[in-house]
Motif scaffolding. Sequence first.
Motif, mmCIF file in Angstrom:
data_model
loop_
_atom_site.group_PDB
_atom_site.id
_atom_site.type_symbol
_atom_site.label_atom_id
_atom_site.label_comp_id
_atom_site.label_asym_id
_atom_site.label_seq_id
_atom_site.Cartn_x
_atom_site.Cartn_y
_atom_site.Cartn_z
ATOM 1 N N PRO A 72 -8.017 5.042 0.200
ATOM 2 C CA PRO A 72 -7.752 3.850 -0.610
ATOM 3 C C PRO A 72 -6.322 3.847 -1.127
ATOM 4 N N MET A 73 -5.671 2.697 -1.067
ATOM 5 C CA MET A 73 -4.266 2.621 -1.433
ATOM 6 C C MET A 73 -4.007 2.680 -2.933
ATOM 7 N N THR A 74 -5.024 2.502 -3.741
ATOM 8 C CA THR A 74 -4.812 2.446 -5.190
ATOM 9 C C THR A 74 -5.108 3.760 -5.899
ATOM 10 N N ASP A 75 -5.432 4.814 -5.149
ATOM 11 C CA ASP A 75 -5.831 6.084 -5.753
ATOM 12 C C ASP A 75 -5.034 7.215 -5.111
ATOM 13 N N SER A 76 -3.956 7.645 -5.774
ATOM 14 C CA SER A 76 -3.094 8.676 -5.194
ATOM 15 C C SER A 76 -3.820 10.002 -5.019
ATOM 16 N N GLY A 77 -4.762 10.309 -5.916
ATOM 17 C CA GLY A 77 -5.543 11.529 -5.775
ATOM 18 C C GLY A 77 -6.382 11.513 -4.517
ATOM 19 N N ALA A 78 -7.014 10.373 -4.235
ATOM 20 C CA ALA A 78 -7.820 10.246 -3.017
ATOM 21 C C ALA A 78 -6.939 10.299 -1.774
ATOM 22 N N ILE A 79 -5.735 9.776 -1.870
ATOM 23 C CA ILE A 79 -4.809 9.828 -0.734
ATOM 24 C C ILE A 79 -4.430 11.275 -0.432
ATOM 25 N N ARG A 80 -4.144 12.061 -1.470
ATOM 26 C CA ARG A 80 -3.830 13.482 -1.254
ATOM 27 C C ARG A 80 -5.039 14.225 -0.668
ATOM 28 N N ALA A 81 -6.232 13.849 -1.126
ATOM 29 C CA ALA A 81 -7.443 14.473 -0.575
ATOM 30 C C ALA A 81 -7.604 14.123 0.905
ATOM 31 N N ALA A 82 -7.244 12.894 1.267
ATOM 32 C CA ALA A 82 -7.322 12.487 2.674
ATOM 33 C C ALA A 82 -6.351 13.298 3.525
ATOM 34 N N ALA A 83 -5.134 13.525 3.009
ATOM 35 C CA ALA A 83 -4.160 14.333 3.747
ATOM 36 C C ALA A 83 -4.684 15.756 3.947
ATOM 37 N N THR A 125 -1.115 -1.957 -4.155
ATOM 38 C CA THR A 125 -1.695 -1.742 -2.832
ATOM 39 C C THR A 125 -0.638 -1.750 -1.740
ATOM 40 N N ASN A 126 0.280 -2.699 -1.799
ATOM 41 C CA ASN A 126 1.216 -2.922 -0.701
ATOM 42 C C ASN A 126 2.500 -2.102 -0.793
ATOM 43 N N VAL A 127 2.809 -1.579 -1.982
ATOM 44 C CA VAL A 127 4.060 -0.833 -2.147
ATOM 45 C C VAL A 127 3.794 0.609 -2.574
ATOM 46 N N ARG A 128 3.146 0.776 -3.719
ATOM 47 C CA ARG A 128 2.888 2.146 -4.149
ATOM 48 C C ARG A 128 1.949 2.863 -3.192
ATOM 49 N N GLY A 129 0.976 2.145 -2.650
ATOM 50 C CA GLY A 129 0.028 2.748 -1.725
ATOM 51 C C GLY A 129 0.697 3.374 -0.517
ATOM 52 N N PRO A 130 1.528 2.626 0.230
ATOM 53 C CA PRO A 130 2.237 3.240 1.352
ATOM 54 C C PRO A 130 3.138 4.396 0.926
ATOM 55 N N PHE A 131 3.820 4.253 -0.217
ATOM 56 C CA PHE A 131 4.661 5.350 -0.686
ATOM 57 C C PHE A 131 3.818 6.592 -0.952
ATOM 58 N N SER A 132 2.703 6.421 -1.650
ATOM 59 C CA SER A 132 1.835 7.555 -1.956
ATOM 60 C C SER A 132 1.301 8.201 -0.684
ATOM 61 N N THR A 133 1.014 7.382 0.319
ATOM 62 C CA THR A 133 0.497 7.907 1.574
ATOM 63 C C THR A 133 1.565 8.710 2.307
ATOM 64 N N ILE A 134 2.772 8.161 2.373
ATOM 65 C CA ILE A 134 3.870 8.890 3.009
ATOM 66 C C ILE A 134 4.132 10.195 2.267
ATOM 67 N N ARG A 135 4.144 10.146 0.947
ATOM 68 C CA ARG A 135 4.372 11.346 0.138
ATOM 69 C C ARG A 135 3.327 12.419 0.427
ATOM 70 N N ALA A 136 2.063 12.008 0.525
ATOM 71 C CA ALA A 136 0.979 12.976 0.743
ATOM 72 C C ALA A 136 1.007 13.579 2.140
ATOM 73 N N PHE A 137 1.388 12.769 3.134
ATOM 74 C CA PHE A 137 1.359 13.239 4.511
ATOM 75 C C PHE A 137 2.690 13.825 4.968
ATOM 76 N N ALA A 138 3.736 13.714 4.159
ATOM 77 C CA ALA A 138 5.069 14.166 4.581
ATOM 78 C C ALA A 138 5.098 15.624 5.029
#
Length: 257
Positions: A72-83, A125-138
């Motif tokens: 989910p794009m609105t939850d940085s913790g969940a994004i890190r868990a996905a990575a 969703t459209n800005v912070r979400g992609p940034f958080s995803t890139i940060r987690a997967f970098a």
Amino acid sequence: MSDVKNGALGPYGLNGRVAVVTGGSSGVGAASVQRLAELGATVAIGYNSGRDRAEALAASLPGIGHLPLYLPMTDSGAIRAAAAEVEARLGRADVLVNSAGVTRAVQHADLEAMDDETFDRILVTNVRGPFSTIRAFAPLLKRSGDAVVVNISSLAAINGLGSSIAYCASKAALDTMTMSLARVLGPEIRVIGISPAGVDTQFVPGRSREAVLKQAALTPLKVVCQADDVALAVVAAVTHLRLTTGSTLLVDGGRHL
């Protein structure tokens, strides 16, 4: 993606590679998932509320190991868990496609109709979400040594015409972020934007297909952009545009002219 030259799919195959696609259960994301899997990639299909769609898509793809992934794009913790899940289960990440997004149709002239909650939801969703995803997967992407991030943007970022002012602003921010991140993530990671216009999907709530056809009629090519047209541009960015980074490419039938 040069180390797959001896793969069964030739010099532009993605055998042995792992791709992560946010918003991968529908629309442009699902079309990108399909194309990447056809090239031999194992794909993590990111979803928010579309788990059933993601699971059905994973089961239908060629190859094995495809992973429906709560992202989910609105939850940085969940994004890190996905990575972390991708690292644990797939061992690597070579491609990240940021396709997840949200909008709401609001007339630009009706400033009062764009409430703060909607504005914030679109930007997060459209800005912070992609940034958080890139940060987690970098870290995973850097480990690949030849990775690609593709951000799905929109012509609305350039011409300020779109479903809402907030949506236009969010995609302009994404384009700028593409440039900024390309500077700091190279040489291990290329960052490329893809900007379609009027894609024939259900992305914009309430938009009719007639409206999409009307937009296409205004372009020099007069062709309705399909999700697969955008997916083909994603594949080109990953496999062919080896010296491209920090740029956003238009896939708009010439609508910008």
